[in-house]
Design an enzyme around this catalytic site. Sequence first.
Site, PDB file in Angstrom:
ATOM      1  N   PHE A  95       0.821  -1.227   0.000  1.00 25.96           N
ATOM      2  CA  PHE A  95       0.000   0.000   0.000  1.00 25.96           C
ATOM      3  C   PHE A  95       0.852   1.273   0.000  1.00 25.96           C
ATOM      4  O   PHE A  95       0.386   2.344   0.367  1.00 25.96           O
ATOM      5  CB  PHE A  95      -0.967   0.034   1.203  1.00 25.96           C
ATOM      6  CG  PHE A  95      -1.566  -1.305   1.544  1.00 25.96           C
ATOM      7  CD1 PHE A  95      -2.464  -1.912   0.671  1.00 25.96           C
ATOM      8  CD2 PHE A  95      -1.211  -1.976   2.700  1.00 25.96           C
ATOM      9  CE1 PHE A  95      -3.009  -3.148   0.970  1.00 25.96           C
ATOM     10  CE2 PHE A  95      -1.743  -3.224   3.006  1.00 25.96           C
ATOM     11  CZ  PHE A  95      -2.650  -3.805   2.131  1.00 25.96           C
ATOM     12  N   SER A  96       2.146   1.160  -0.413  1.00 24.43           N
ATOM     13  CA  SER A  96       3.005   2.348  -0.409  1.00 24.43           C
ATOM     14  C   SER A  96       3.072   2.996  -1.789  1.00 24.43           C
ATOM     15  O   SER A  96       3.779   3.985  -1.973  1.00 24.43           O
ATOM     16  CB  SER A  96       4.411   1.981   0.083  1.00 24.43           C
ATOM     17  OG  SER A  96       5.023   1.060  -0.802  1.00 24.43           O
ATOM     18  N   GLU A  99       6.448  -6.454  -8.520  1.00 24.70           N
ATOM     19  CA  GLU A  99       6.475  -7.540  -7.512  1.00 24.70           C
ATOM     20  C   GLU A  99       7.769  -8.355  -7.615  1.00 24.70           C
ATOM     21  O   GLU A  99       7.749  -9.590  -7.621  1.00 24.70           O
ATOM     22  CB  GLU A  99       5.261  -8.469  -7.701  1.00 24.70           C
ATOM     23  CG  GLU A  99       3.913  -7.772  -7.671  1.00 24.70           C
ATOM     24  CD  GLU A  99       3.357  -7.516  -6.277  1.00 24.70           C
ATOM     25  OE1 GLU A  99       4.129  -7.566  -5.292  1.00 24.70           O
ATOM     26  OE2 GLU A  99       2.146  -7.257  -6.188  1.00 24.70           O
ATOM     27  N   CYS A 102       0.932   4.500   8.521  1.00 19.69           N
ATOM     28  CA  CYS A 102       0.729   3.567   9.641  1.00 19.69           C
ATOM     29  C   CYS A 102      -0.749   3.547  10.052  1.00 19.69           C
ATOM     30  O   CYS A 102      -1.347   4.587  10.305  1.00 19.69           O
ATOM     31  CB  CYS A 102       1.602   3.969  10.822  1.00 19.69           C
ATOM     32  SG  CYS A 102       1.341   2.938  12.271  1.00 19.69           S
TER      33      CYS A 102
HETATM   34 ZN   LIG Z   1       2.688   3.898  13.953  1.00 25.24          ZN
END
Ligand SMILES: [Zn+2]
Length: 195
Positions: free
Chosen positions: A15-16, A89, A145
């Site tokens: 998800f980056s 990937e 995060c």
């Molecule tokens: Zn965190």
Amino acid sequence: MKLKSKLVLNVGGMFSGKSTELQRQGERHELRGHSVLYVKPSMDNRYSENEIVTHNGNKVHAVSVDTQKPDELLFITRIMQTQVICIDEIQFFDLNMIEAIDGLLKLGKRIYCSGLDLDFEGKPFEITALLMAKSDEVNKLHAVCDNCGHDAWVTPRKTGEKEQVKLGEKENYYPLCRTCFYEEQYQGFWGFEKE
Ligand SMILES: [Zn+2]
């Protein structure tokens, strides 16, 4: 403008935005009139056999290469005419992929790779680590995060499965920063409770 051989790596957790970055890099070459080939591992059929699809739904046509036989890459019919190769990937491929990439770099190709740097336990994927050392440029990308909103560092699993390679999406993985990851991992060991 003649292209020079160069290896660029986009690494980070899930998800980056690694696939999105790979597509952006490929598109910029297409705008300059360069021929671009996208490559993906053949085991990765989460969305599509013949496309790389990003989390936001953009897609490009991609050739699938067997993860166990990465030298198939050298035998793709149009590889010699292709100037730019974008591999997604990369962590799923056998280590022989490094030799295939070296061969293509010697032929003057421009190569971009996207892949996970760390597995769900925070251990490096060997192929990514070795390619990072060999590359001309490394872009470290970060998700956010789930716990505190800082830059994520790793993507642990929600379930307890232990094999290093397991395909998955948001229902199986979540991005965490280093601090939140350590707190989760060592909570029992250090005996502290999260606030
Ligand atoms: Zn965190």
